[in-house]
Design an enzyme around this catalytic site. Structure first.
Site, mmCIF file in Angstrom:
data_model
loop_
_atom_site.group_PDB
_atom_site.id
_atom_site.type_symbol
_atom_site.label_atom_id
_atom_site.label_comp_id
_atom_site.label_asym_id
_atom_site.label_seq_id
_atom_site.Cartn_x
_atom_site.Cartn_y
_atom_site.Cartn_z
ATOM 1 N N GLN A 264 5.657 10.584 34.692
ATOM 2 C CA GLN A 264 4.523 10.051 33.942
ATOM 3 C C GLN A 264 4.809 10.040 32.439
ATOM 4 O O GLN A 264 4.461 9.084 31.737
ATOM 5 C CB GLN A 264 3.264 10.882 34.209
ATOM 6 N N TYR B 262 8.499 14.760 29.460
ATOM 7 C CA TYR B 262 9.129 13.437 29.555
ATOM 8 C C TYR B 262 9.701 13.238 30.966
ATOM 9 O O TYR B 262 10.856 12.919 31.158
ATOM 10 C CB TYR B 262 10.213 13.278 28.480
ATOM 11 N N GLU C 204 1.648 23.428 37.464
ATOM 12 C CA GLU C 204 1.888 24.864 37.455
ATOM 13 C C GLU C 204 2.388 25.402 36.125
ATOM 14 O O GLU C 204 2.376 26.617 35.888
ATOM 15 C CB GLU C 204 2.879 25.248 38.575
ATOM 16 N N HIS D 36 -4.346 14.498 35.202
ATOM 17 C CA HIS D 36 -4.873 15.068 36.447
ATOM 18 C C HIS D 36 -5.814 16.193 36.031
ATOM 19 O O HIS D 36 -5.527 16.946 35.094
ATOM 20 C CB HIS D 36 -3.725 15.587 37.309
#
Length: 337
Positions: free
Chosen positions: A27, A24, A82, A106
């Protein structure tokens, strides 16, 4: 290249499906709120902490990731790159229903095989071409940010429909939904960030600022000319491209642009851009970044701190205090995400 709009989206593709937003942040908050206001059933998968509190305050059912995955049909992973592989391995994969839809904003972890979903998992991408706070603000205005979509695995034979419906529900169908691939999105995104949008731009600003200050000019003047006024130029570029910007600026500025710009960004610069692209394509950058994260980000932390301590940040903070209008209608509201 195919471009889709709301009229091309299958209505009801997300009906009766529960979408879990994993994370949250910038994005995550934008996707979750836009989906909810588009009538989609949304839950938040998140660990306890400030972000969970923000999600609950916004009216969402928020719960630990593993619990949320068990309840979801569509899992959208909106965590930092990551962290995604560990969360997938430990909390998503063991709890995901067969035939679930796994989404990303992504392509990094899928393209570089940090995450390898089982063959019975539908894997798609919806990548808004803007930060989360812009995705949210444009949606509330009745507009939207263009989105990229891609499908990596499609055992259910309807993953593209789900991706289009998702992109439409966060506002992408109002502006345009462009079909691409995980590879193309990942490699072009990393390249743009590193050589132009972030790395190139910030390095150019800092070098220009330092050159003026070292030549004896006031730091305040250097800040205005090398950083503050970038927005004026970027807005013109954003609105209508390079020629539009050149039409708007003075002839003096345009002549300087045309004759001096190529002396700053030279053929040697372009050669280094090609080297950086090769590092992205080969996976060298991805390996370097993953190793950096496993080592607790020492280089990342040191370079970030160095940047924060640069004189340009101190001068900028003082000058921005003189311009209170900058704080009105801010895109980034840290109290919400």
């Amino acid at each position: 290249m195919k471009i889709y709009y709301d009229k091309d989206v299958k209505k009801g593709a997300l009906k009766d499906k529960t979408v879990c937003i994993m994370g949250y942040g910038s994005q995550g908050h934008a996707h979750a709120n836009n989906l909810k206001e588009s009538g989609v059933d949304v839950i938040i998968g998140i660990r306890k902490g400030a972000s969970m509190d923000k999600a609950k305050k916004a009216g969402f059912e928020a719960m630990p990731p593993a619990q949320a995955v068990k309840k979801a049909d569509v899992i959208m992973v909106l965590l930092p790159d990551e962290y995604q592989a560990d969360v997938y391995k430990n909390e998503i994969e063991p709890n995901m229903k067969k035939g679930s839809y796994l989404g990303f904003a992504h392509g990094f972890n899928i393209h570089f095989n940090q995450i390898v979903p089982s063959p019975d998992t539908n894997v798609f991408m919806v990548a808004p071409k803007g930060p989360g706070h812009l995705v949210r603000s444009e949606y509330t205005k009745g507009s939207g940010v263009p989105c990229l979509i891609a499908v990596q695995q499609d055992p259910s034979r309807d993953t593209k429909e789900i991706a289009l419906a998702y992109a439409s529900a966060i506002g992408g169908g109002r502006a345009g939904i462009i079909e691409t691939s995980f590879r193309e999105e990942t490699e072009t995104d990393l390249f743009g960030e590193q050589v132009v949008l972030c790395g190139g731009l910030t390095s150019l600003i800092m070098a220009g600022y330092e050159t003026l200050v070292e030549a004896g000019y006031a730091p305040e003047m250097a800040y205005f000319e090398c950083l503050h006024e970038v927005k004026l130029i970027v807005d013109l570029l954003y609105e209508g491209g390079i020629s539009n910007m050149r039409y708007s600026i003075s002839n003096t500025a345009q002549f300087g642009d045309l004759t001096r710009g190529p002396r700053v960004v030279t053929e040697d610069t372009k050669k280094e851009m090609k080297n950086i692209l090769n590092e992205i394509q080969s996976g060298e950058f991805a390996r370097e970044w993953m190793l950096e994260c496993k080592a607790n980000k020492p280089v990342f932390t040191a370079l970030t701190r160095k940047g924060e301590q640069h004189q340009i940040e101190e001068v900028g903070a003082k000058l921005r205090d003189m311009m209170p209008w900058l704080k009105k209608g801010k895109l980034v509201d840290k109290s919400k995400a």
